[in-house]
Enzyme design. Structure first.
Site, mmCIF file in Angstrom:
data_model
loop_
_atom_site.group_PDB
_atom_site.id
_atom_site.type_symbol
_atom_site.label_atom_id
_atom_site.label_comp_id
_atom_site.label_asym_id
_atom_site.label_seq_id
_atom_site.Cartn_x
_atom_site.Cartn_y
_atom_site.Cartn_z
ATOM 1 N N LYS A 16 -3.397 -0.436 0.250
ATOM 2 C CA LYS A 16 -3.947 0.242 1.432
ATOM 3 C C LYS A 16 -2.894 0.357 2.541
ATOM 4 O O LYS A 16 -2.756 1.402 3.154
ATOM 5 C CB LYS A 16 -5.153 -0.527 2.012
ATOM 6 C CG LYS A 16 -6.344 -0.651 1.109
ATOM 7 C CD LYS A 16 -7.538 -1.242 1.836
ATOM 8 C CE LYS A 16 -7.326 -2.648 2.359
ATOM 9 N NZ LYS A 16 -7.188 -3.690 1.333
ATOM 10 N N ARG A 91 -14.913 -4.521 6.714
ATOM 11 C CA ARG A 91 -14.916 -5.319 5.490
ATOM 12 C C ARG A 91 -16.299 -5.873 5.179
ATOM 13 O O ARG A 91 -16.464 -6.554 4.158
ATOM 14 C CB ARG A 91 -13.951 -6.503 5.651
ATOM 15 C CG ARG A 91 -12.575 -6.309 5.012
ATOM 16 C CD ARG A 91 -11.777 -7.531 5.361
ATOM 17 N NE ARG A 91 -10.695 -7.838 4.486
ATOM 18 C CZ ARG A 91 -9.415 -7.532 4.733
ATOM 19 N NH1 ARG A 91 -9.100 -6.825 5.778
ATOM 20 N NH2 ARG A 91 -8.474 -7.934 3.911
ATOM 21 N N ARG A 125 4.612 -10.694 -3.827
ATOM 22 C CA ARG A 125 4.890 -10.074 -2.529
ATOM 23 C C ARG A 125 5.569 -11.073 -1.592
ATOM 24 O O ARG A 125 5.204 -12.242 -1.547
ATOM 25 C CB ARG A 125 3.545 -9.639 -1.946
ATOM 26 C CG ARG A 125 3.634 -8.766 -0.756
ATOM 27 C CD ARG A 125 2.363 -8.002 -0.582
ATOM 28 N NE ARG A 125 1.369 -8.768 0.160
ATOM 29 C CZ ARG A 125 0.278 -8.212 0.685
ATOM 30 N NH1 ARG A 125 0.032 -6.930 0.516
ATOM 31 N NH2 ARG A 125 -0.576 -8.948 1.345
ATOM 32 N N ARG A 158 3.402 -15.228 2.159
ATOM 33 C CA ARG A 158 2.234 -15.494 3.022
ATOM 34 C C ARG A 158 1.331 -16.494 2.323
ATOM 35 O O ARG A 158 1.138 -16.414 1.116
ATOM 36 C CB ARG A 158 1.457 -14.189 3.233
ATOM 37 C CG ARG A 158 1.840 -13.445 4.470
ATOM 38 C CD ARG A 158 1.322 -12.037 4.477
ATOM 39 N NE ARG A 158 -0.107 -11.923 4.195
ATOM 40 C CZ ARG A 158 -0.771 -10.757 4.192
ATOM 41 N NH1 ARG A 158 -0.128 -9.642 4.447
ATOM 42 N NH2 ARG A 158 -2.043 -10.707 3.936
ATOM 43 N N ARG A 169 -9.756 -14.526 -2.016
ATOM 44 C CA ARG A 169 -9.858 -13.251 -1.289
ATOM 45 C C ARG A 169 -10.558 -12.203 -2.140
ATOM 46 O O ARG A 169 -11.331 -11.404 -1.633
ATOM 47 C CB ARG A 169 -8.458 -12.750 -0.908
ATOM 48 C CG ARG A 169 -7.810 -13.571 0.182
ATOM 49 C CD ARG A 169 -6.338 -13.266 0.310
ATOM 50 N NE ARG A 169 -6.053 -11.989 0.930
ATOM 51 C CZ ARG A 169 -4.862 -11.394 0.902
ATOM 52 N NH1 ARG A 169 -3.860 -11.965 0.265
ATOM 53 N NH2 ARG A 169 -4.665 -10.257 1.508
HETATM 54 P P1 AMP Z 1 -5.217 -8.134 5.206
HETATM 55 O O1 AMP Z 1 -3.806 -8.122 5.665
HETATM 56 O O2 AMP Z 1 -5.967 -6.857 5.525
HETATM 57 O O3 AMP Z 1 -5.370 -8.523 3.757
HETATM 58 O O4 AMP Z 1 -5.962 -9.259 6.060
HETATM 59 C C1 AMP Z 1 -5.550 -10.602 5.977
HETATM 60 C C2 AMP Z 1 -6.707 -11.501 6.366
HETATM 61 O O5 AMP Z 1 -7.125 -11.217 7.709
HETATM 62 C C3 AMP Z 1 -7.957 -11.340 5.528
HETATM 63 O O6 AMP Z 1 -7.908 -12.071 4.314
HETATM 64 C C4 AMP Z 1 -9.015 -11.872 6.480
HETATM 65 O O7 AMP Z 1 -8.991 -13.292 6.542
HETATM 66 C C5 AMP Z 1 -8.538 -11.362 7.830
HETATM 67 N N1 AMP Z 1 -9.116 -10.038 8.123
HETATM 68 C C6 AMP Z 1 -8.457 -8.854 8.248
HETATM 69 N N2 AMP Z 1 -9.307 -7.847 8.512
HETATM 70 C C7 AMP Z 1 -10.542 -8.402 8.561
HETATM 71 C C8 AMP Z 1 -11.856 -7.879 8.770
HETATM 72 N N3 AMP Z 1 -12.075 -6.570 8.980
HETATM 73 N N4 AMP Z 1 -12.902 -8.754 8.751
HETATM 74 C C9 AMP Z 1 -12.700 -10.064 8.549
HETATM 75 N N5 AMP Z 1 -11.507 -10.624 8.317
HETATM 76 C C10 AMP Z 1 -10.418 -9.805 8.329
#
Ligand code: AMP
Length: 214
Positions: A16, A91, A125, A158, A169
């Site tokens: 994404k 989400r 990654r 990370r 996740r």
């Molecule tokens: P991402 O980089 O989009 O994978 O986000 C990393 C982490 O941030 C996720 O695993 C969640 O813990 C948190 N996070 C990001 N966006 C959201 C969201 N819209 N709702 C809840 N948690 C989020």
């Protein structure tokens, strides 16, 4: 194109972020990623960052209230007047409902690849500790081991890209986010795209489902 308000939906590691960046460049509208905003808060050790650090490290979702507030604020920015690309928000159904009260989304592109491929993508990654740019040990290895090609910063994995956390996740995705596919399908906004293939191939598929030519 006058205006484009787009959501990219899909499991972590589906690509994404990469596609959101390409779309942002093509259409000159901002890519807004709640994950990036939260990581910035963590880096700045803000009160919000302190809460987010623990949750993210456990592979869990940050509370709806927090991310809804972040998005509400961010979408008020002048740079969103001609639209935006949301990456990683909404989400949950609660977040999607809140978003519908903030603004009208034009389209939702859902991307998918199978879970073993996702694990492979995320485990390899690496992120730059300085500029946050990502690379992949196998698909796009750094020229110098452990060092970012762009800025020379140290690369790290990370915490949420460790195998155990990736699996959590993915479970969170299936449980909390997958219902959004039906949510947007019911609202005739969903455009599914297969996320397998090269970055350019997937980008062309996205443009095509949205009715733009590559
Ligand atoms: P991402 O980089 O989009 O994978 O986000 C990393 C982490 O941030 C996720 O695993 C969640 O813990 C948190 N996070 C990001 N966006 C959201 C969201 N819209 N709702 C809840 N948690 C989020």
């Amino acid at each position: 194109m006058d205006r484009l308000k787009l959501v990219l939906l899909g499991p972590p590691g589906v690509g994404k972020g990469t596609q959101a960046a390409l779309l942002s460049e093509k259409f000159g509208i901002p890519k807004i990623a709640t994950g990036d905003i939260l990581r910035n808060e963590i880096a700045g050790d803000s009160p919000l960052g302190k809460i987010a650090r623990q949750t993210i490290g456990q592979g869990k979702l940050v509370s709806d209230d927090i991310v809804i507030e972040i998005i509400k604020d961010r979408l008020k920015n002048k740079d969103c007047e001609r639209g935006f690309i949301l990456d990683g928000f909404p989400r949950t159904v609660v977040q999607a409902d809140a978003l519908s009260h903030i603004t009208d989304i034009d389209s939702v592109v859902s991307m998918d690849v199978d879970h073993p491929e996702i694990i492979h993508r995320l485990e390899g990654r690496r992120t730059c500790s300085r500029c946050q740019k990502m690379c992949h040990l196998e698909f796009h290895p750094p020229k110098k081991e452990g060092m970012c090609d762009d800025c020379g910063g140290a690369l790290f994995q990370r915490k949420d890209d460790h195998r155990e956390t990736i699996e959590k996740r993915l479970l969170e995705y299936d449980r909390m986010t997958k219902p959004l596919l039906k949510y947007y399908e019911d609202r005739k906004k969903l455009f599914p795209v297969n996320g397998m293939g090269s970055m350019q191939e997937v980008f062309s598929k996205i443009l095509s489902v949205l009715g733009f030519s590559g």
